[in-house]
Structure formats: structure tokens, C-alpha cells
Design a protein around this motif. Structure first.
Motif, mmCIF file in Angstrom:
data_model
loop_
_atom_site.group_PDB
_atom_site.id
_atom_site.type_symbol
_atom_site.label_atom_id
_atom_site.label_comp_id
_atom_site.label_asym_id
_atom_site.label_seq_id
_atom_site.Cartn_x
_atom_site.Cartn_y
_atom_site.Cartn_z
ATOM 1 N N THR A 169 -6.044 4.805 0.836
ATOM 2 C CA THR A 169 -5.491 4.288 -0.423
ATOM 3 C C THR A 169 -4.257 5.080 -0.832
ATOM 4 O OG1 THR A 169 -7.723 3.656 -1.113
ATOM 5 C CG2 THR A 169 -6.021 3.741 -2.820
ATOM 6 N N ALA A 218 7.533 10.368 -2.446
ATOM 7 C CA ALA A 218 6.469 9.359 -2.398
ATOM 8 C C ALA A 218 5.094 10.022 -2.437
ATOM 9 C CB ALA A 218 6.610 8.502 -1.140
ATOM 10 N N LEU A 242 3.386 4.506 0.480
ATOM 11 C CA LEU A 242 4.271 3.549 1.169
ATOM 12 C C LEU A 242 4.850 2.539 0.178
ATOM 13 C CD1 LEU A 242 2.273 2.901 4.479
ATOM 14 C CD2 LEU A 242 4.354 4.266 4.183
ATOM 15 N N ALA A 243 4.052 2.138 -0.805
ATOM 16 C CA ALA A 243 4.566 1.226 -1.838
ATOM 17 C C ALA A 243 5.684 1.897 -2.626
ATOM 18 C CB ALA A 243 3.435 0.804 -2.773
ATOM 19 N N ALA A 244 5.509 3.203 -2.916
ATOM 20 C CA ALA A 244 6.547 3.952 -3.637
ATOM 21 C C ALA A 244 7.841 4.019 -2.836
ATOM 22 C CB ALA A 244 6.043 5.361 -3.952
ATOM 23 N N TRP A 270 8.797 1.614 -0.420
ATOM 24 C CA TRP A 270 9.377 0.320 -0.076
ATOM 25 C C TRP A 270 9.743 -0.553 -1.271
ATOM 26 C CZ3 TRP A 270 11.588 -0.656 4.341
ATOM 27 C CH2 TRP A 270 11.250 0.140 5.440
ATOM 28 N N LEU A 271 9.155 -0.319 -2.421
ATOM 29 C CA LEU A 271 9.588 -1.080 -3.608
ATOM 30 C C LEU A 271 11.054 -0.764 -3.956
ATOM 31 C CD1 LEU A 271 6.398 -0.995 -5.870
ATOM 32 C CD2 LEU A 271 7.413 -2.980 -4.708
ATOM 33 N N ILE A 278 9.982 6.838 -9.019
ATOM 34 C CA ILE A 278 10.426 5.544 -8.476
ATOM 35 C C ILE A 278 11.937 5.377 -8.698
ATOM 36 C CG2 ILE A 278 10.246 3.030 -8.699
ATOM 37 C CD1 ILE A 278 7.882 4.334 -7.277
ATOM 38 N N SER A 317 8.595 6.578 6.094
ATOM 39 C CA SER A 317 7.233 6.034 6.214
ATOM 40 C C SER A 317 6.480 6.725 7.339
ATOM 41 C CB SER A 317 7.279 4.526 6.479
ATOM 42 O OG SER A 317 7.882 3.847 5.398
ATOM 43 N N LEU A 375 -1.292 3.985 1.173
ATOM 44 C CA LEU A 375 -0.740 2.705 0.723
ATOM 45 C C LEU A 375 0.097 2.875 -0.543
ATOM 46 C CD1 LEU A 375 -3.766 0.279 1.314
ATOM 47 C CD2 LEU A 375 -1.619 0.418 2.618
ATOM 48 N N VAL A 376 -0.381 3.727 -1.478
ATOM 49 C CA VAL A 376 0.376 3.985 -2.706
ATOM 50 C C VAL A 376 1.710 4.648 -2.373
ATOM 51 C CG1 VAL A 376 0.414 5.327 -4.847
ATOM 52 C CG2 VAL A 376 -1.668 4.118 -4.175
#
Length: 462
Positions: free
Chosen positions: A123, A104, A129-131, A133-134, A286, A333, A126-127
């Protein structure tokens, strides 16, 4: 065992699971990492590929005997007992969620290329964490969605990498290669040094075996998917590295921070190569996170079935152990937050070192299990006509994994062993709880008798 009618991974999806987990984000820096050693690093890559294929074939043979979710854990427990099985599961579980955090963080760097401009630590967090949890959301949706994401992401990253690799051969200039051995000392020493950087390129060969419970006709397809996925990754690795070596001048490559981007720009001109490769890298990472998130839940799920991991890891929905996905997501995370918010990069680096060693423990135990099965007269279950070949492959796989341990370095082994031994407390707690339950439900003549009577059938069923 999982009902065969609900197994959702066919041969193609299982192959993509293997290939997608092997090819993460590391390939995009590999050519520059090994360039300082000269083209002898290509020889090292070839030797490593043979070792990885041997390991893949061993996993295929073992899956014929035990086509169950858990892969290396199942084989280690069957051969060597509960404690060895636990060490395999614990090491693998550790490796997965720490690796996910590292992937991530790596994705953030490529997102910066796609979206230029100054970004704050918040920022970036957040990127990252998005990597994480998606792909976790795809796992919560079930194996059907995991398989779909894996299939699409593998194709999307395989096609551009293969394109660069194949087209690069037409632009190949031998003058770009530089010396065969560019370092100090012997060529053999240079090859070993390059191999130490390349060794972990093939971690993930066990992915189909780990998810065997979700693969259709696993006795046949796990082995095929493992070999096909490993060979597919090897083709991309080897051809891609050769193409970059031949299109980017050696003096530039050793200092490159984006070797595949430099290769695309050298082939076609302009500066759009960076955007293309960064996009492929984000898709690649991803996709790898999608597969590794599933892996992070499979090993503890299999161990929990045998009472070696806490019972919540048994919670399963649509073919995916959802509690395991949630636990790994939270831990990864937390580690990512530590990396960005607290700024304690040292902690992050130590945990990444732990994964370097932890990946080898299940491999060593699995290869050792195959040797054990072959030498203890169980050849009827691993095809007697192939005994000599299977034993040779098992020894080669063990040797390859031993090389992985040696290449990990002193720091990785030191940190990894400490974390491995910390798991003994977890094992002691789980074993004590299981013994207490067994004593309460059997003849109270004595704990020793209850334990002997209960554990032997469990061991045989492993």
C-alpha cells in the motif's frame, strides 16, 4: 528559442515555481532537527538565507544574458565549454529524479497521519507511486497545467505555514527557547553543525532560470521571480522556526517527530494540529514534485539541443519536454520500488547522498560563470555600473555553494563524485556520435578541421 507568444509562466507562476520547489517536505521537521543545537541555529538560518538570496540574485543576472531553458547548464556551457555544461546537466538531472523518489517516500509518512491504521509495504508503495505520477500527468498536460497546480499548491501550503508562523508569535514564550548554544564546544561550532542540516533548505532557487524558456519577459521576470520566491520561502522558514521554538518547550522539541503539529496543539489545545499539518505537508510535497518533475526534464532538454544528451530528450509537447518527464518518472519509480519491495534501504540512502552533492555542481559552475563573464570584459552585457556589486554577489554565491559542498559530508561527496565521473562515459559516447556526424557532413579533409569549424559557432551560440 521558444516563441514568446507561447510562454505560459507569468511572474506570479514563476515565483510559485521557485517557492514551491524550495519548500518541500523538509520544513515540517526542520525545527526539531536543529533544536538540539539551541537558538544559535536561528543565527545559522539567517546567514544561510543571505547566501541563498545572493545565489538567487546571481541567477537573475545570468538570466538577463541568457533567458533560455536550461539555466545553470546554459551558463556553464557558455563560460567553460561543452564538458562543463554536460557535468552541470548530468548532475542536475541526477539530483532531480532521485530527489523525487525521496519526496514521494516522505509523502507516505504524512498520508499515514491523515489515514490512520496499519498499512502494508504494498500500500505504501502504491501511495508513493501515485505521488510521483499525479504531478507527472500535470506535466504531460503542458505548462499551463503545471503552472496551475504550482499556483494552487503553493498557496495551499504557504497559507497554513504562514498562519502558524504569524499566530505563533502571539503565543511566543521566551522560556521555551532553551539555551542559545546547547551543544558541546563553541557557539560557532554549534552554528556550523546546525547549518550543515539547514544547508539544503534552499535548493530550488534556480527553478525560474531552469524554465526561462517558458517565462514571459524572462530578462526581467526570471530574476524577480527567483528573488521573490527565495525571500518568500525564507519568510516561511524563519518565522515558522521561530514560532515553533517559542511555542514548544525546548526539552520536548528536541525529541519531537512533528514539531509544527506540536506547535498548533500548544497554541490551540486538542490534538487536531497533526491532521492540519499532515494535510499541508502532503500538499507541499505534491506541489514540490510537480515543479521538480518539470525541472527533471528541462536540463536534459537544453543539453540535448546541443547534442550533449540523447535526442529523445528533445521531444516536447505544450511547452514540456515529455520524454524527460517520462524518463525521470520511470527512474524515480524504480528507485521507489527498490526502497519498498527489495528492502534495500542502503541503496536508497546512497542515492540520496548523491543528490546532496549533485545539487552543488550546477550552482558552483553558474557562480563561476558569472565571475568569468565579469572578469573577461563582458561587463557591457551585465550592466557596467553594477560591476562591483555583481562581482561581490557572484563571489558570495560561490562561497555559499562551497559551504554547501563542505556541509554535505565525506560520504555524500564520495558517492556524488563517483556518480559524477560515471557521467564521463555518457559524455564520451555523445561527443563521439556528434563528431562522427560532423565529419560525415563536412569537408572530408580531416576530422580535426571539421571539428574546429563546426564546434566554434555552436559554442558561440550556446
Amino acid at each position: 528559442m521558444h516563441d514568446r507568444h507561447t510562454r505560459r509562466f507569468g511572474l506570479g507562476t514563476a515565483t510559485c515555481l521557485v517557492m514551491g520547489n524550495i519548500i518541500g517536505g523538509g520544513i515540517f521537521l526542520l525545527p526539531a532537527s536543529v533544536a538540539p543545537f539551541g537558538t544559535v541555529s536561528l543565527v545559522a538560518f539567517g546567514v544561510l538565507t543571505l547566501g541563498a538570496v545572493a545565489l538567487a540574485l546571481v541567477f537573475g543576472r545570468l538570466a538577463e544574458r541568457h533567458p533560455d531553458t536550461g539555466g545553470p547548464y546554459v551558463y556553464a556551457r557558455e563560460a567553460f565549454g561543452d564538458f562543463a555544461g554536460f557535468l552541470s546537466a548530468w548532475s542536475y538531472w541526477t539530483m532531480t529524479w532521485v530527489s523525487n523518489a525521496a519526496l514521494a517516500v516522505a509523502a507516505v509518512g504524512y498520508v499515514h497521519v491523515l489515514v490512520p491504521g496499519h498499512a502494508s509495504a504494498g500500500t505504501d508503495l502504491l501511495v508513493a507511486l501515485a505521488a510521483l505520477w499525479l504531478p507527472a500527468l500535470a506535466n504531460f498536460a503542458g505548462t499551463r497545467y503545471v503552472g496551475a497546480v504550482q499556483l494552487v499548491s503553493t498557496v495551499l501550503k504557504f497559507v497554513p505555514l504562514l498562519f502558524i508562523a504569524v499566530v505563533g508569535l502571539f503565543f511566543f514564550d521566551p522560556h521555551n527557547l532553551g539555551p542559545f548554544h546547547a551543544g558541546h564546544g563553541s557557539a560557532l561550532g554549534g552554528m556550523s553543525a546546525a547549518a550543515a542540516l539547514l544547508l539544503y533548505s534552499y535548493v530550488g532557487v534556480e527553478s525560474a532560470a531552469m524554465s526561462a524558456g517558458e517565462v514571459r519577459d524572462p530578462e526581467r521576470n526570471v530574476g524577480r521571480a527567483t528573488v521573490l520566491g527565495t525571500v518568500g520561502a525564507a519568510v516561511v522558514y524563519l518565522l515558522g522556526t521561530v514560532a515553533v521554538f517559542g511555542t514548544v518547550a525546548h526539552t520536548k522539541l528536541v525529541n519531537s517527530t512533528a514539531p509544527f503539529s506540536d506547535a498548533v496543539n500548544a497554541m490551540f489545545g486538542g490534538h487536531w494540529g497533526g491532521t492540519l499539518v499532515a494535510g499541508a505537508a502532503v500538499v507541499s510535497i505534491i506541489g514540490a514534485l510537480n515543479g521538480w518533475t518539470l525541472m527533471s526534464a528541462q536540463s536534459p532538454y537544453a543539453a540535448a539541443k546541443d547534442g550533449l544528451f540523447p535526442a529523445p530528450f528533445l521531444i516536447k509537447r505544450r511547452g514540456v519536454p515529455t520524454f524527460g518527464v517520462l524518463a525521470a518518472g520511470i527512474l524515480a519509480s524504480a528507485l521507489t520500488v527498490v526502497n519498498y519491495v527489495l528492502g534495500t534501504g542502503g541503496v536508497f540512502q546512497i542515492l540520496v547522498l548523491i543528490t546532496t552533492f549533485s545539487a552543488t555542481v550546477p550552482y558552483l559552475l553558474a557562480a563561476g560563470a558569472q565571475v568569468y563573464f565579469l572578469l573577461t570584459g563582458r561587463r557591457d552585457q551585465v550592466r557596467p555600473a553594477r560591476f562591483a556589486r555583481d562581482l561581490t554577489l557572484a563571489l558570495a554565491a560561490f562561497g555559499f555553494t562551497f559551504w554547501l559542498v563542505a556541509g554535505a559530508g565525506y560520504a555524500a561527496i564520495y558517492q556524488g563524485v563517483l556518480f559524477l565521473f560515471a557521467g564521463i562515459l555518457v559524455y564520451a559516447w555523445m561527443a563521439a556520435r556528434r563528431t562522427t556526424r560532423q565529419t560525415a557532413t563536412t569537408d572530408p579533409a580531416g576530422p580535426g578541421a571539421a571539428r574546429t569549424d563546426d564546434q566554434e559557432p555552436a559554442r558561440l551560440a550556446g
